[in-house]
Design a protein around this motif. Sequence first.
Motif, PDB file in Angstrom:
ATOM      1  N   GLU A 144       0.847  -1.186   0.000  1.00 39.94           N
ATOM      2  CA  GLU A 144       0.000   0.000   0.000  1.00 39.94           C
ATOM      3  C   GLU A 144       0.893   1.249   0.000  1.00 39.94           C
ATOM      4  N   PRO A 145       0.407   2.368  -0.497  1.00 38.96           N
ATOM      5  CA  PRO A 145       1.269   3.546  -0.708  1.00 38.96           C
ATOM      6  C   PRO A 145       1.470   4.433   0.512  1.00 38.96           C
ATOM      7  N   ASP A 146       0.847   4.097   1.649  1.00 32.24           N
ATOM      8  CA  ASP A 146       0.798   4.992   2.802  1.00 32.24           C
ATOM      9  C   ASP A 146       2.157   5.549   3.231  1.00 32.24           C
ATOM     10  N   LEU A 165      13.379   4.752  -4.469  1.00 41.35           N
ATOM     11  CA  LEU A 165      14.392   3.737  -4.728  1.00 41.35           C
ATOM     12  C   LEU A 165      14.064   2.503  -3.902  1.00 41.35           C
ATOM     13  N   GLU A 166      13.829   1.384  -4.577  1.00 39.13           N
ATOM     14  CA  GLU A 166      13.356   0.174  -3.922  1.00 39.13           C
ATOM     15  C   GLU A 166      14.024  -1.071  -4.497  1.00 39.13           C
ATOM     16  N   ASP A 167      14.121  -2.104  -3.643  1.00 36.77           N
ATOM     17  CA  ASP A 167      14.633  -3.396  -4.095  1.00 36.77           C
ATOM     18  C   ASP A 167      13.554  -4.470  -4.092  1.00 36.77           C
ATOM     19  N   SER A 168      12.392  -4.198  -3.482  1.00 30.58           N
ATOM     20  CA  SER A 168      11.379  -5.243  -3.309  1.00 30.58           C
ATOM     21  C   SER A 168      10.165  -5.029  -4.208  1.00 30.58           C
ATOM     22  N   GLU A 169       9.471  -6.123  -4.480  1.00 27.15           N
ATOM     23  CA  GLU A 169       8.221  -6.049  -5.235  1.00 27.15           C
ATOM     24  C   GLU A 169       7.204  -5.201  -4.501  1.00 27.15           C
ATOM     25  N   ASN A 170       7.077  -5.439  -3.184  1.00 26.07           N
ATOM     26  CA  ASN A 170       6.099  -4.696  -2.393  1.00 26.07           C
ATOM     27  C   ASN A 170       6.384  -3.201  -2.412  1.00 26.07           C
ATOM     28  N   GLY A 171       7.655  -2.840  -2.382  1.00 26.19           N
ATOM     29  CA  GLY A 171       8.023  -1.439  -2.418  1.00 26.19           C
ATOM     30  C   GLY A 171       7.744  -0.783  -3.757  1.00 26.19           C
ATOM     31  N   ILE A 172       8.032  -1.501  -4.837  1.00 21.45           N
ATOM     32  CA  ILE A 172       7.760  -0.968  -6.173  1.00 21.45           C
ATOM     33  C   ILE A 172       6.258  -0.791  -6.378  1.00 21.45           C
ATOM     34  N   LEU A 173       5.468  -1.746  -5.926  1.00 17.36           N
ATOM     35  CA  LEU A 173       4.013  -1.614  -6.033  1.00 17.36           C
ATOM     36  C   LEU A 173       3.513  -0.424  -5.231  1.00 17.36           C
ATOM     37  N   ALA A 174       4.036  -0.247  -4.027  1.00 14.24           N
ATOM     38  CA  ALA A 174       3.623   0.877  -3.174  1.00 14.24           C
ATOM     39  C   ALA A 174       3.954   2.212  -3.831  1.00 14.24           C
ATOM     40  N   ALA A 175       5.135   2.307  -4.424  1.00 12.91           N
ATOM     41  CA  ALA A 175       5.533   3.556  -5.082  1.00 12.91           C
ATOM     42  C   ALA A 175       4.655   3.838  -6.294  1.00 12.91           C
ATOM     43  N   THR A 176       4.309   2.803  -7.033  1.00 12.49           N
ATOM     44  CA  THR A 176       3.418   2.958  -8.190  1.00 12.49           C
ATOM     45  C   THR A 176       2.054   3.462  -7.754  1.00 12.49           C
ATOM     46  N   ARG A 177       1.537   2.878  -6.678  1.00 10.11           N
ATOM     47  CA  ARG A 177       0.223   3.270  -6.168  1.00 10.11           C
ATOM     48  C   ARG A 177       0.237   4.677  -5.575  1.00 10.11           C
TER      49      ARG A 177
END
Length: 218
Positions: A144-146, A165-177
């Motif tokens: 989630e982007p919170d 700047l992210e290394d994880s899938e969850n982080g990339i998804l959060a940044a996109t959202r």
Amino acid sequence: MIEGIIFDMDGLMLDTESIALESWERAGKEFGYVISRELMMKAVGRTLVDTRKLLVKNLGDDFPFEEVRKIRIDYTKEFMSLNGVPMKEGLIEFLEYCRTLKIPTAVATSTNRSDALELLEKVDIVGYFNTIVCGDEIEKGKPEPDIFLMASKKLGVNPERCIVLEDSENGILAATRANMIPIWIPDIIIESDIARDNARYICNSLNEVNIIINELNN
């Protein structure tokens, strides 16, 4: 123009994810549980609360999360006391580059604040950041982007002009959202359709990010 840069911590600035995976596996064995690398890869980038839910779901309601986590932390601290806290390639140089450009920076990590500050202080980089937001300070963790929205708000910058700047899938998804500009720098997860499809850019290391910033600012 880029108005802000938000950094993940574990696996992005600090080379700690592989240490954590091994520590979880060793701690689980002491209690008779097999905590596989595959299972813990799903927890990369998630908050403590979400990690607990993941392990209990997969290992059973009787899984002694807090006890295992304590042993895991002991293993991790033992490693770092002997070897120090490993930093990722190009970190200090890139932080100095951001300081030169006077771009506001933030840390947005799923790690609890006390643990995050301890690590950041050990490698002496707290002073590079305008603000730090941690996993125990938000209601919903990555993906989630919170956490990123809170970081951009504290920086006083437009989310759409903010690099993450992210290394994880969850982080990339959060940044996109969060409608930000996600840059994926793979760490222990090197093959991911999720990260590849949602990242705006992909870099091999922090050494390459300044090229992207220069392009976006011109």
